[in-house]
Enzyme design. Sequence first.
Site, PDB file in Angstrom:
ATOM      1  N   HIS A  59      -8.845   3.213  -1.780  1.00  0.00           N
ATOM      2  CA  HIS A  59      -8.882   4.669  -1.645  1.00  0.00           C
ATOM      3  C   HIS A  59      -9.901   5.072  -0.586  1.00  0.00           C
ATOM      4  O   HIS A  59     -10.970   4.454  -0.478  1.00  0.00           O
ATOM      5  CB  HIS A  59      -9.264   5.322  -2.974  1.00  0.00           C
ATOM      6  CG  HIS A  59      -8.398   4.912  -4.118  1.00  0.00           C
ATOM      7  ND1 HIS A  59      -7.036   5.033  -4.096  1.00  0.00           N
ATOM      8  CD2 HIS A  59      -8.716   4.370  -5.329  1.00  0.00           C
ATOM      9  CE1 HIS A  59      -6.541   4.591  -5.238  1.00  0.00           C
ATOM     10  NE2 HIS A  59      -7.536   4.180  -5.994  1.00  0.00           N
TER      11      HIS A  59
ATOM     12  N   GLU B 203     -13.537   6.259  -8.465  1.00  0.00           N
ATOM     13  CA  GLU B 203     -13.069   6.280  -9.841  1.00  0.00           C
ATOM     14  C   GLU B 203     -13.838   5.283 -10.690  1.00  0.00           C
ATOM     15  O   GLU B 203     -14.641   4.486 -10.181  1.00  0.00           O
ATOM     16  CB  GLU B 203     -11.569   5.950  -9.884  1.00  0.00           C
ATOM     17  CG  GLU B 203     -11.222   4.589  -9.325  1.00  0.00           C
ATOM     18  CD  GLU B 203      -9.713   4.402  -9.122  1.00  0.00           C
ATOM     19  OE1 GLU B 203      -8.985   5.411  -8.997  1.00  0.00           O
ATOM     20  OE2 GLU B 203      -9.274   3.251  -9.069  1.00  0.00           O
TER      21      GLU B 203
ATOM     22  N   HIS C  29      -8.928  -3.087  -4.540  1.00  0.00           N
ATOM     23  CA  HIS C  29      -8.860  -3.376  -5.967  1.00  0.00           C
ATOM     24  C   HIS C  29      -7.417  -3.546  -6.426  1.00  0.00           C
ATOM     25  O   HIS C  29      -6.469  -3.137  -5.737  1.00  0.00           O
ATOM     26  CB  HIS C  29      -9.550  -2.281  -6.781  1.00  0.00           C
ATOM     27  CG  HIS C  29      -8.952  -0.919  -6.607  1.00  0.00           C
ATOM     28  ND1 HIS C  29      -9.282  -0.080  -5.565  1.00  0.00           N
ATOM     29  CD2 HIS C  29      -8.036  -0.232  -7.351  1.00  0.00           C
ATOM     30  CE1 HIS C  29      -8.616   1.058  -5.663  1.00  0.00           C
ATOM     31  NE2 HIS C  29      -7.848   0.989  -6.752  1.00  0.00           N
TER      32      HIS C  29
ATOM     33  N   ARG D 265      -1.813   1.391   0.065  1.00  0.00           N
ATOM     34  CA  ARG D 265      -1.389   0.089  -0.439  1.00  0.00           C
ATOM     35  C   ARG D 265      -1.529  -0.973   0.638  1.00  0.00           C
ATOM     36  O   ARG D 265      -0.993  -0.836   1.732  1.00  0.00           O
ATOM     37  CB  ARG D 265       0.068   0.122  -0.909  1.00  0.00           C
ATOM     38  CG  ARG D 265       0.341   0.983  -2.107  1.00  0.00           C
ATOM     39  CD  ARG D 265       1.748   0.725  -2.652  1.00  0.00           C
ATOM     40  NE  ARG D 265       2.155   1.812  -3.534  1.00  0.00           N
ATOM     41  CZ  ARG D 265       2.914   2.841  -3.167  1.00  0.00           C
ATOM     42  NH1 ARG D 265       3.366   2.890  -1.926  1.00  0.00           N
ATOM     43  NH2 ARG D 265       3.212   3.786  -4.017  1.00  0.00           N
TER      44      ARG D 265
END
Length: 314
Positions: free
Chosen positions: A97, A114, A172, A192
């Site tokens: 991200h 996050e 991740h 992605r």
Amino acid sequence: MNELVPFRLEPYFRTRIWGFNDLSPWYDFQTDGEPIGEVWLTGEMCKAATGPHTGLSLTEITAKLGRGLLGESFGTGEFPLLIKLLFPKEKLSVQVHPDDALAQKYGEPRGKTECWYALDAKPGAAVALGIKHGVTADQIRASIENATLEDLLQMVPVSKGDMLYVDAGTVHAMGPGVVILETQQTSDRTYRLYDYGRPRELHIEKSIEAMRLETHAGKIAPQSANGSTILIDEKYFRIERWDVVAGDASGLVTPTGKVQMLFVVDGEIEIAAAGAETFTVGRCQLAVIPADAASVSVTAPAAASVVRIRPNEV
């Protein structure tokens, strides 16, 4: 009627190709169609199930109440945190991200940092957090071509109750064997890198631009404080677990001048406030406590485990 009162949100079930058709025992939800991978607990599709805003979306409620809901420091913008449950039956894509600066470069309002709280984890469960030391961008490109990118990822074992921090820029991946309570900045921007051959768009160049070879991602050690356990206290969010006994549990809503969310892990709680009807929050449900809500009280009919989430100023 007092509009600045706590309310429960209805969860919103989102299809994901890596999810389940049956979410029991977490939710009484089955589908014969596309599998469900995410249950959004906040977000624009979630609607109030109690109180004067019943039937309105969280976006509509936020626009209506502004600072009274969010708190002075958050103004009248979007609801600051997106909270989800993730149910991976298969591997998610390897992804990254952007941070705030990069997201804004491409016209997005913010990036996506996050954290993951493991509500359940089967023996041997693990997630990928970061790239192994010394790996270069050219090696990453080559590994995508020959389907060996997983070999370059740092794998972290996960047990029930673990909290993992995933700051923006961390490459991740999440796999099966876990149920995750995810708290993040309000953004759904994902790049992605690799998707195990699934026919979905990749964003290799943007991913490499966004990724950092060294980040702060990893497990966060819990800390005890004032009858609760601090699971994480980082730039965008603070999350605590409260294990309460039967009776008064009003310590869960200590005034902070900011919106607060209560997610029930086990058991149930009852929430009351001035000018509002008492309502129940059961297992895997979430309640929103406005910043300016008055005389809020919480009662637990029996022992319960509750996660309190609130945004941190940036």
